[in-house]
Scaffold this motif. Structure first.
Motif, PDB file in Angstrom:
ATOM      1  N   ILE A 202       0.841  -1.207   0.000  1.00  0.00           N
ATOM      2  CA  ILE A 202       0.000   0.000   0.000  1.00  0.00           C
ATOM      3  C   ILE A 202       0.874   1.254   0.000  1.00  0.00           C
ATOM      4  O   ILE A 202       0.621   2.222  -0.720  1.00  0.00           O
ATOM      5  CB  ILE A 202      -0.938  -0.025   1.217  1.00  0.00           C
ATOM      6  N   THR A 203       1.930   1.247   0.815  1.00  0.00           N
ATOM      7  CA  THR A 203       2.813   2.403   0.894  1.00  0.00           C
ATOM      8  C   THR A 203       3.522   2.651  -0.433  1.00  0.00           C
ATOM      9  O   THR A 203       3.620   3.805  -0.907  1.00  0.00           O
ATOM     10  CB  THR A 203       3.847   2.185   2.007  1.00  0.00           C
ATOM     11  N   ALA A 206       0.967   4.019  -2.974  1.00  0.00           N
ATOM     12  CA  ALA A 206       0.590   5.396  -2.661  1.00  0.00           C
ATOM     13  C   ALA A 206       1.713   6.372  -2.987  1.00  0.00           C
ATOM     14  O   ALA A 206       1.464   7.519  -3.387  1.00  0.00           O
ATOM     15  CB  ALA A 206       0.204   5.508  -1.181  1.00  0.00           C
ATOM     16  N   ARG A 217      -4.615   2.117  -8.406  1.00  0.00           N
ATOM     17  CA  ARG A 217      -5.315   1.880  -7.148  1.00  0.00           C
ATOM     18  C   ARG A 217      -4.530   0.903  -6.274  1.00  0.00           C
ATOM     19  O   ARG A 217      -3.687   0.147  -6.762  1.00  0.00           O
ATOM     20  CB  ARG A 217      -6.724   1.321  -7.406  1.00  0.00           C
ATOM     21  N   LEU A 230      -8.861  -0.860   4.661  1.00  0.00           N
ATOM     22  CA  LEU A 230      -8.086   0.369   4.512  1.00  0.00           C
ATOM     23  C   LEU A 230      -7.825   0.673   3.045  1.00  0.00           C
ATOM     24  O   LEU A 230      -7.972   1.829   2.601  1.00  0.00           O
ATOM     25  CB  LEU A 230      -6.761   0.232   5.272  1.00  0.00           C
ATOM     26  N   ALA A 231      -7.440  -0.351   2.272  1.00  0.00           N
ATOM     27  CA  ALA A 231      -7.172  -0.136   0.848  1.00  0.00           C
ATOM     28  C   ALA A 231      -8.436   0.305   0.115  1.00  0.00           C
ATOM     29  O   ALA A 231      -8.385   1.200  -0.748  1.00  0.00           O
ATOM     30  CB  ALA A 231      -6.617  -1.414   0.226  1.00  0.00           C
ATOM     31  N   THR A 233     -10.962   1.919   1.406  1.00  0.00           N
ATOM     32  CA  THR A 233     -11.257   3.307   1.803  1.00  0.00           C
ATOM     33  C   THR A 233     -10.378   4.293   1.032  1.00  0.00           C
ATOM     34  O   THR A 233     -10.871   5.324   0.541  1.00  0.00           O
ATOM     35  CB  THR A 233     -11.035   3.463   3.316  1.00  0.00           C
ATOM     36  N   ILE A 234      -9.074   3.985   0.934  1.00  0.00           N
ATOM     37  CA  ILE A 234      -8.175   4.879   0.200  1.00  0.00           C
ATOM     38  C   ILE A 234      -8.534   4.894  -1.284  1.00  0.00           C
ATOM     39  O   ILE A 234      -8.514   5.965  -1.933  1.00  0.00           O
ATOM     40  CB  ILE A 234      -6.710   4.451   0.414  1.00  0.00           C
ATOM     41  N   ASN A 235      -8.886   3.753  -1.853  1.00  0.00           N
ATOM     42  CA  ASN A 235      -9.288   3.710  -3.262  1.00  0.00           C
ATOM     43  C   ASN A 235     -10.542   4.538  -3.498  1.00  0.00           C
ATOM     44  O   ASN A 235     -10.671   5.234  -4.518  1.00  0.00           O
ATOM     45  CB  ASN A 235      -9.521   2.269  -3.700  1.00  0.00           C
ATOM     46  N   MET A 237     -11.429   7.132  -1.751  1.00  0.00           N
ATOM     47  CA  MET A 237     -11.014   8.533  -1.685  1.00  0.00           C
ATOM     48  C   MET A 237     -10.343   8.966  -2.984  1.00  0.00           C
ATOM     49  O   MET A 237     -10.587  10.077  -3.496  1.00  0.00           O
ATOM     50  CB  MET A 237     -10.067   8.723  -0.514  1.00  0.00           C
ATOM     51  N   LEU A 238      -9.511   8.074  -3.546  1.00  0.00           N
ATOM     52  CA  LEU A 238      -8.856   8.396  -4.817  1.00  0.00           C
ATOM     53  C   LEU A 238      -9.882   8.527  -5.943  1.00  0.00           C
ATOM     54  O   LEU A 238      -9.727   9.386  -6.839  1.00  0.00           O
ATOM     55  CB  LEU A 238      -7.819   7.320  -5.156  1.00  0.00           C
TER      56      LEU A 238
END
Length: 261
Positions: A202-203, A206, A217, A230-231, A233-235, A237-238
């Motif tokens: 993930i890091t 990102a 993604r 978590l992934a 949620t971040i996807n 947001m992206l």
């Protein structure tokens, strides 16, 4: 040029003692050691109770056997009974087995070889319960009516054999605790590395993202765990950022076209 160089630069892992992987490994080792210590302590205590219970059963059986012999004893057979008890005491001298014949006031009338030199004090509320005294386990029983003035029987044995077994158990427990202390952090470090691998992915993903390239993604492992959440949620947001930037670019393009017109 700056974005490309930054995206290709490796991430700094930082000092080892600050890493999540090391902390997880240490926590895993500490918890494993604590659980092993509690299990070994419980096992030792259970073994101690089991051995003590076995000794009590043997002493109670011996006391009942002697009591039965006294109930059928004739006046001329006391010497023969004492000789039999002496032979038994000598045969069980490694266990420190002994017997005392006492009067109704617990004064010793006769004792077999190796008997405890002191008269053990019992619990008046539970005179039939075995108790420990000066390293001996003792059982007290009322003697049946007889013509020899014997009112109480005391049968005892040393606890040295139990202490030896527990000492052996302690050595094995220390060895097992040492093995757990040696291998638990290593296993924890390996397991933490597997768990932290997804975080590293993930890091890395990102770090490669730029405002001009938001089509990438974060990967999903498919496990449905907290890292996948978590992934996702971040996807999400992206996706919202990309949609906002796309609308902004469309607005600017339309405005530029109107100005040119």
């Amino acid at each position: 040029m700056t974005d490309t160089a930054a995206s290709s630069a490796p991430l700094s892992s930082g000092p080892l003692w600050k890493s999540l992987r090391l902390r997880l490994a240490l926590w895993n080792g500490a918890v494993a050691l604590l659980v092993a210590a509690l299990a070994l302590v419980g096992l030792r205590q259970g073994l101690s109770w089991a051995l003590l219970r076995e000794v009590d059963q043997v002493l109670v059986h011996d006391a009942e056997e002697i009591s039965l012999a006294l109930s059928d004893l004739r006046s001329d057979e006391l010497a023969a009974l004492k000789e039999e008890l002496v032979r038994k005491a000598i045969g069980h001298r490694r266990r420190g087995w002994y017997v005392k014949l006492c009067d109704d006031q617990d004064r010793v009338l006769w004792a077999s070889p190796g008997a405890s030199p002191r008269t053990a004090q019992y619990d008046p509320k539970r005179p039939e319960m075995p108790w420990t005294h000066d390293g001996f386990r003792v059982v007290r029983r009322r003697a049946p009516a007889n013509d020899h003035g014997i009112g109480v029987l005391r049968v005892g044995t040393t606890l040295a054999s139990i202490h030896e077994d527990l000492a052996l158990m302690d050595r094995w427990a220390i060895g097992a605790a040492g093995a757990v202390l040696a291998f638990a952090p290593l296993c924890g470090y390996w397991l933490a590395g597997r768990a932290a691998r997804t975080v590293g992915d993930i890091t890395d993903t990102a770090s490669r993202m730029r405002p001009a390239h938001l089509n990438e993604r974060l990967p999903l492992s498919g496990a449905g765990d907290e890292l996948d959440q978590l992934a996702e949620t971040i996807n999400g947001m992206l996706d919202r950022i990309a949609s906002h930037l796309e609308r902004r670019r469309d607005f600017l393009a339309n405005a530029a076209h109107e100005l040119r017109t």
